[in-house]
Design a protein around this motif. Structure first.
Motif, PDB file in Angstrom:
ATOM      1  N   THR A  97      12.403   2.304   0.793  1.00 31.21           N
ATOM      2  CA  THR A  97      11.845   3.283   1.741  1.00 31.21           C
ATOM      3  C   THR A  97      10.535   2.792   2.352  1.00 31.21           C
ATOM      4  O   THR A  97       9.998   3.436   3.241  1.00 31.21           O
ATOM      5  CB  THR A  97      11.591   4.636   1.050  1.00 31.21           C
ATOM      6  OG1 THR A  97      10.632   4.457   0.001  1.00 31.21           O
ATOM      7  CG2 THR A  97      12.880   5.214   0.489  1.00 31.21           C
ATOM      8  N   GLN A  98      10.039   1.653   1.878  1.00 31.15           N
ATOM      9  CA  GLN A  98       8.777   1.125   2.388  1.00 31.15           C
ATOM     10  C   GLN A  98       9.004   0.296   3.654  1.00 31.15           C
ATOM     11  O   GLN A  98      10.062  -0.278   3.853  1.00 31.15           O
ATOM     12  CB  GLN A  98       8.094   0.267   1.332  1.00 31.15           C
ATOM     13  CG  GLN A  98       7.680   1.066   0.107  1.00 31.15           C
ATOM     14  CD  GLN A  98       7.082   0.182  -0.948  1.00 31.15           C
ATOM     15  OE1 GLN A  98       7.700  -0.787  -1.370  1.00 31.15           O
ATOM     16  NE2 GLN A  98       5.869   0.496  -1.354  1.00 31.15           N
ATOM     17  N   THR A  99       7.954   0.222   4.477  1.00 37.24           N
ATOM     18  CA  THR A  99       8.002  -0.537   5.723  1.00 37.24           C
ATOM     19  C   THR A  99       6.920  -1.600   5.705  1.00 37.24           C
ATOM     20  O   THR A  99       5.752  -1.287   5.446  1.00 37.24           O
ATOM     21  CB  THR A  99       7.790   0.394   6.935  1.00 37.24           C
ATOM     22  OG1 THR A  99       8.744   1.459   6.862  1.00 37.24           O
ATOM     23  CG2 THR A  99       7.961  -0.364   8.236  1.00 37.24           C
ATOM     24  N   TYR A 100       7.306  -2.860   5.986  1.00 40.24           N
ATOM     25  CA  TYR A 100       6.351  -3.962   6.003  1.00 40.24           C
ATOM     26  C   TYR A 100       5.260  -3.691   7.040  1.00 40.24           C
ATOM     27  O   TYR A 100       5.527  -3.277   8.154  1.00 40.24           O
ATOM     28  CB  TYR A 100       7.060  -5.278   6.324  1.00 40.24           C
ATOM     29  CG  TYR A 100       6.114  -6.460   6.360  1.00 40.24           C
ATOM     30  CD1 TYR A 100       5.673  -7.044   5.199  1.00 40.24           C
ATOM     31  CD2 TYR A 100       5.648  -6.966   7.563  1.00 40.24           C
ATOM     32  CE1 TYR A 100       4.801  -8.113   5.211  1.00 40.24           C
ATOM     33  CE2 TYR A 100       4.775  -8.032   7.601  1.00 40.24           C
ATOM     34  CZ  TYR A 100       4.357  -8.612   6.419  1.00 40.24           C
ATOM     35  OH  TYR A 100       3.480  -9.663   6.443  1.00 40.24           O
ATOM     36  N   ASP A 103       3.435   0.212   4.571  1.00 49.44           N
ATOM     37  CA  ASP A 103       3.333   0.554   3.158  1.00 49.44           C
ATOM     38  C   ASP A 103       2.907  -0.631   2.290  1.00 49.44           C
ATOM     39  O   ASP A 103       2.379  -0.450   1.206  1.00 49.44           O
ATOM     40  CB  ASP A 103       4.680   1.075   2.642  1.00 49.44           C
ATOM     41  CG  ASP A 103       5.120   2.326   3.367  1.00 49.44           C
ATOM     42  OD1 ASP A 103       4.277   3.226   3.557  1.00 49.44           O
ATOM     43  OD2 ASP A 103       6.296   2.406   3.750  1.00 49.44           O
TER      44      ASP A 103
END
Length: 128
Positions: A97-100, A103
């Motif tokens: 669910t993380q975005t480079y 997050d």
């Protein structure tokens, strides 16, 4: 499953193992797991282990940010004879669910090549 696979060629211990696989239900939700004392006990053990190892610390979430979620993974470990060795649970983060750049900024995963390990072992053995 019996419509697709025949077990008449399996040894007695392998038949026992295959039959045991179909008798244990792996939970599809936390509610199902908490209804079974065996799964509930392993979930408690996992939580105690995470707390003992100080895996995380509680902090306030920055304004406008959402915390990364988590979910439980349930598995059953079997012995060679087909009997149950243990019920196993893991609490894992939903890292997908993380975005480079938002997050997280970078990842670091050290990996040693086998040739490097061989050279180090050779040096230790020869310079000892």
């Amino acid at each position: 499953m019996s419509n697709y696979v025949s077990n008449h060629r399996l040894s007695k211990s392998n038949k026992s193992f295959v039959n045991q696989l179909s008798t244990v239900a792996i939970p599809n939700s936390v509610q199902e797991a908490l209804a079974d004392p065996r799964w509930k006990a392993t979930m408690n053990e996992e939580m105690k282990s995470l707390q003992k190892n100080e895996t995380w610390e509680l902090v306030e979430c920055p304004p406008g940010k959402k915390p990364v979620g988590c979910h439980w993974i349930y598995t059953v470990k079997y012995k060679a004879d087909g009997s149950i060795e243990q019920f196993k649970t893991r609490l894992v983060a939903k890292g997908y669910t993380q975005t480079y750049g938002i997050d997280y900024i970078e990842t670091f995963a050290p990996v040693a090549k086998i040739n490097t390990v061989r050279v180090l072992l050779s040096l230790v053995a020869n310079l000892d």
